[in-house]
Design a protein around this motif. Structure first.
Motif, PDB file in Angstrom:
ATOM      1  N   UNK A  50      11.841   3.637 -12.818  1.00  0.00           N
ATOM      2  CA  UNK A  50      13.290   3.693 -12.249  1.00  0.00           C
ATOM      3  C   UNK A  50      13.213   1.532 -12.226  1.00  0.00           C
ATOM      4  N   UNK A  51      11.827   1.031 -12.330  1.00  0.00           N
ATOM      5  CA  UNK A  51      11.941   0.073 -11.843  1.00  0.00           C
ATOM      6  C   UNK A  51      11.285  -0.619 -10.574  1.00  0.00           C
ATOM      7  N   UNK A  52      11.127  -0.133  -9.697  1.00  0.00           N
ATOM      8  CA  UNK A  52      10.523   0.018  -8.659  1.00  0.00           C
ATOM      9  C   UNK A  52       9.280  -0.001  -8.296  1.00  0.00           C
ATOM     10  N   UNK A  53       8.392  -0.361  -7.242  1.00  0.00           N
ATOM     11  CA  UNK A  53       7.210  -0.516  -6.752  1.00  0.00           C
ATOM     12  C   UNK A  53       6.277   0.517  -6.343  1.00  0.00           C
ATOM     13  N   UNK A  54       4.718   0.042  -6.990  1.00  0.00           N
ATOM     14  CA  UNK A  54       4.478   1.273  -6.878  1.00  0.00           C
ATOM     15  C   UNK A  54       2.980   1.273  -6.445  1.00  0.00           C
ATOM     16  N   UNK A  55       1.722   1.355  -5.552  1.00  0.00           N
ATOM     17  CA  UNK A  55       1.040   1.276  -4.780  1.00  0.00           C
ATOM     18  C   UNK A  55      -0.533   2.221  -4.498  1.00  0.00           C
ATOM     19  N   UNK A  56      -1.510   1.504  -6.788  1.00  0.00           N
ATOM     20  CA  UNK A  56      -1.966   2.549  -6.580  1.00  0.00           C
ATOM     21  C   UNK A  56      -3.394   1.800  -6.158  1.00  0.00           C
ATOM     22  N   UNK A 208     -11.499  -3.774  -7.227  1.00  0.00           N
ATOM     23  CA  UNK A 208     -12.890  -2.819  -6.039  1.00  0.00           C
ATOM     24  C   UNK A 208     -12.152  -3.453  -5.473  1.00  0.00           C
ATOM     25  N   UNK A 209     -12.070  -2.839  -3.887  1.00  0.00           N
ATOM     26  CA  UNK A 209     -11.373  -3.105  -2.587  1.00  0.00           C
ATOM     27  C   UNK A 209     -10.296  -3.562  -2.678  1.00  0.00           C
ATOM     28  N   UNK A 210      -9.293  -3.057  -3.093  1.00  0.00           N
ATOM     29  CA  UNK A 210      -7.974  -3.318  -3.355  1.00  0.00           C
ATOM     30  C   UNK A 210      -7.101  -2.525  -4.064  1.00  0.00           C
ATOM     31  N   UNK A 211      -5.686  -2.217  -3.120  1.00  0.00           N
ATOM     32  CA  UNK A 211      -4.606  -2.067  -3.521  1.00  0.00           C
ATOM     33  C   UNK A 211      -4.251  -2.195  -4.987  1.00  0.00           C
ATOM     34  N   UNK A 212      -3.087  -2.154  -5.844  1.00  0.00           N
ATOM     35  CA  UNK A 212      -2.740  -2.972  -6.400  1.00  0.00           C
ATOM     36  C   UNK A 212      -0.974  -2.508  -6.249  1.00  0.00           C
ATOM     37  N   UNK A 213      -0.911  -3.927  -6.206  1.00  0.00           N
ATOM     38  CA  UNK A 213       0.954  -3.349  -5.780  1.00  0.00           C
ATOM     39  C   UNK A 213       1.491  -4.174  -6.795  1.00  0.00           C
ATOM     40  N   UNK A 305       5.377  -0.539   3.299  1.00  0.00           N
ATOM     41  CA  UNK A 305       4.200  -0.474   3.497  1.00  0.00           C
ATOM     42  C   UNK A 305       3.530  -1.442   3.150  1.00  0.00           C
ATOM     43  N   UNK A 306       3.788  -2.100   1.803  1.00  0.00           N
ATOM     44  CA  UNK A 306       3.588  -3.467   0.722  1.00  0.00           C
ATOM     45  C   UNK A 306       2.653  -3.893   1.993  1.00  0.00           C
ATOM     46  N   UNK A 307       4.354  -3.988   2.602  1.00  0.00           N
ATOM     47  CA  UNK A 307       4.482  -5.760   3.337  1.00  0.00           C
ATOM     48  C   UNK A 307       3.259  -5.222   4.702  1.00  0.00           C
ATOM     49  N   UNK A 308       3.493  -4.688   5.289  1.00  0.00           N
ATOM     50  CA  UNK A 308       2.814  -4.159   6.189  1.00  0.00           C
ATOM     51  C   UNK A 308       0.960  -4.003   5.826  1.00  0.00           C
ATOM     52  N   UNK A 309       0.540  -3.753   4.692  1.00  0.00           N
ATOM     53  CA  UNK A 309      -0.812  -3.973   4.022  1.00  0.00           C
ATOM     54  C   UNK A 309      -1.191  -5.756   4.201  1.00  0.00           C
ATOM     55  N   UNK A 310      -0.247  -6.447   3.892  1.00  0.00           N
ATOM     56  CA  UNK A 310      -0.260  -7.868   3.595  1.00  0.00           C
ATOM     57  C   UNK A 310      -1.148  -8.633   5.294  1.00  0.00           C
ATOM     58  N   UNK A 311       0.192  -8.095   6.283  1.00  0.00           N
ATOM     59  CA  UNK A 311      -0.105  -8.802   7.190  1.00  0.00           C
ATOM     60  C   UNK A 311      -1.301  -8.246   7.995  1.00  0.00           C
ATOM     61  N   UNK A 312      -1.703  -7.502   7.567  1.00  0.00           N
ATOM     62  CA  UNK A 312      -3.261  -7.595   7.977  1.00  0.00           C
ATOM     63  C   UNK A 312      -3.721  -6.103   7.639  1.00  0.00           C
ATOM     64  N   UNK A 313      -5.374  -5.735   8.339  1.00  0.00           N
ATOM     65  CA  UNK A 313      -5.762  -5.134   8.299  1.00  0.00           C
ATOM     66  C   UNK A 313      -5.513  -3.330   8.978  1.00  0.00           C
ATOM     67  N   UNK A 314      -4.944  -2.175   8.865  1.00  0.00           N
ATOM     68  CA  UNK A 314      -4.783  -0.874   9.348  1.00  0.00           C
ATOM     69  C   UNK A 314      -5.085  -0.672  10.667  1.00  0.00           C
ATOM     70  N   UNK A 315      -4.371  -1.122  11.701  1.00  0.00           N
ATOM     71  CA  UNK A 315      -5.117  -0.992  13.326  1.00  0.00           C
ATOM     72  C   UNK A 315      -4.151  -0.500  13.612  1.00  0.00           C
ATOM     73  N   UNK A 316      -4.228   0.003  14.831  1.00  0.00           N
ATOM     74  CA  UNK A 316      -3.585   0.921  16.126  1.00  0.00           C
ATOM     75  C   UNK A 316      -2.348   0.999  15.587  1.00  0.00           C
ATOM     76  N   UNK A 317      -0.752   0.535  16.029  1.00  0.00           N
ATOM     77  CA  UNK A 317       0.020   1.509  15.752  1.00  0.00           C
ATOM     78  C   UNK A 317       0.539   1.459  14.558  1.00  0.00           C
ATOM     79  N   UNK A 318       0.360   0.405  13.601  1.00  0.00           N
ATOM     80  CA  UNK A 318       0.861   0.271  12.334  1.00  0.00           C
ATOM     81  C   UNK A 318      -0.566   1.810  11.247  1.00  0.00           C
ATOM     82  N   UNK A 319      -1.794   1.729  11.541  1.00  0.00           N
ATOM     83  CA  UNK A 319      -1.959   2.910  11.232  1.00  0.00           C
ATOM     84  C   UNK A 319      -0.673   4.624  11.715  1.00  0.00           C
ATOM     85  N   UNK A 320      -0.259   4.098  12.355  1.00  0.00           N
ATOM     86  CA  UNK A 320       1.089   5.460  12.296  1.00  0.00           C
ATOM     87  C   UNK A 320       2.349   5.133  11.282  1.00  0.00           C
TER      88      UNK A 320
END
Ligand code: GLA
Length: 412
Positions: A50-56, A208-213, A305-320
């Protein structure tokens, strides 16, 4: 309870096993061994077409292919399951599904890539002998077929000097995008599964070590650091071992529903829908409305979710927040897109019940695998809870993997 963990072969083991199978079968040494990974999709499900984004992310589990070109147009293919009966095909006769010369079964993925490369103007390709050894769980919704196609693509690319993939130390983005298209054509036209490009892109273009937007409007990609381990987290994969097939009617029906919804809304693809409320009111058919609602809301969740990951490491409330996005994704796939099944729902509910931040099915659905975002030290406990829930529901025994973002297709 004893748990079943699906182990990945190391590069060395995989090379050895594929190489030995080649030598035993064909009586000489292969030119080399190439491999490609399976994948899990963190979020962005049923949006690629459908032309959308994925994050594998690419899994450590790979398909290894020992390969040597021949001087004629014959393809001889062997895997541990077909040791006794080597598949032989004439590359000149390989034809799309439904036509005379159609190829059935796993050989369609391999011969299809050679066929597609020639169709794209990269021929003539010499025939070849190939031995396959894969540790990507088959039918687990982890792209075992894309791993075959992509291992084949990089093998042919190097053996035929096409210069598309580039070495693993400096992969060529443009060249790999071409290989993705050929692998996808193999799956769509020769194997007859009308899938989008998510799986092949993940296998060929992850890092390696990365997700693909991945942006499926133009198949452009961005690599986003995804090191869960250093944040005390883990992505647990639950392979329900419930059979699923993408070549059966359900996947195609969902695609057709989306195309119909897009047509009625006057857009090329559902990614163009900006006003969910307005679009819902415009679609009279309840089923089409639900399909569209999943796609449009999933695109929004994936972007978030992609924006969140770009902001920095998954910590604190961002994990929730990430966990909540994953949960909403599953619920939407279950209720609006209707591609989940009992095994996937039991896995997801049990993981959530055991304290996972979020859990969802991954891949096409109707069986296959689910993923759960958990604290690292709770991996075993979560897996135990899922296994117990399966036993309580009298379902078959699931298998588990801890997904670590791994290397793309190439020569390891
Ligand atoms: C399968 C297909 C992909 C994609 C997913 C759902 O894995 O091969 O192209 O559509 O389902 O996101």
């Amino acid at each position: 309870m004893d748990l079943s963990w699906s182990a990945a072969l190391s590069a060395q083991e995989g090379r050895k096993l594929a190489g030995e199978l080649f030598e035993e079968t064909f009586g000489y040494q292969p030119l080399d061994v190439w491999s490609a990974p399976g994948r899990v999709n963190v979020i962005g499900e049923h949006v690629d077409y459908n032309g959308g984004p994925c994050l594998p992310i690419a899994l450590p589990h790979r398909a290894f292919i020992a390969y040597a070109p021949r001087e004629d147009r014959l393809l001889r293919l062997v895997s541990p399951q077909t040791r006794e009966a080597v598949d032989e095909l004439d590359l000149d006769k390989v034809a799309p599904r439904g036509c005379e010369g159609e190829v059935i079964g796993w050989a369609s993925y391999l011969s299809g890539v050679a066929w597609a490369l020639e169709k794209a103007g990269y021929g003539p390709i010499r025939g070849f002998d190939a031995a396959l050894y894969s540790c990507v769980p088959r039918g687990g919704g982890l792209s075992s077929s894309a791993a075959l196609e992509c291992a084949m693509a990089v093998a042919i690319d190097e053996a035929e000097d096409l210069g598309l993939a580039g070495p693993l130390s400096a992969p060529s983005d443009k060249g790999r995008a071409i290989l993705v298209e050929c692998a996808r054509r193999a799956e769509n036209e020769i194997a007859g599964a009308n899938t989008g490009g998510l799986d092949q892109t993940a296998s060929l273009r992850c890092e390696e070590g990365h997700a693909l937007a991945l942006d499926c409007r133009d198949m452009s990609v961005e690599h986003i650091p995804f090191d869960l381990e250093s944040q005390g987290l883990a992505l647990l994969v639950i392979d329900t071992r419930a059979a699923h097939s993408l070549a059966d009617g359900q996947y195609g029906q969902r695609r057709a529903d989306c195309e119909e919804a897009a047509r009625l809304l006057g857009v090329e693809q559902l990614v163009e829908v900006e006003d969910l409320q307005g679009a819902s009111e415009a679609l009279e058919d309840e089923r089409l409305r639900k399909r569209m609602r999943h796609v449009v809301s999933e695109i929004a969740r994936t972007r978030a979710l992609i924006d969140l990951l770009k902001e920095g490491p998954l910590e604190g409330s961002r994990v929730q927040v990430v966990g909540a996005l994953m949960n909403d994704s599953h619920d939407s796939l279950r209720d609006d897109y209707e591609v989940s099944c009992t095994e996937l729902d039991v896995a997801v509910d049990a993981a959530r019940g055991a304290g996972a931040y979020g859990a969802r099915m991954t891949g096409g659905g109707f069986g296959g695998s689910a993923i759960a975002l958990v604290d690292r030290e709770r991996v075993e406990e979560t897996a135990q809870a899922v296994a117990r829930a399966f036993a309580d529901h009298e379902l078959g025994e699931p298998a588990f993997i801890v997904a670590v973002p791994s290397a793309p297709a190439g020569k390891l």
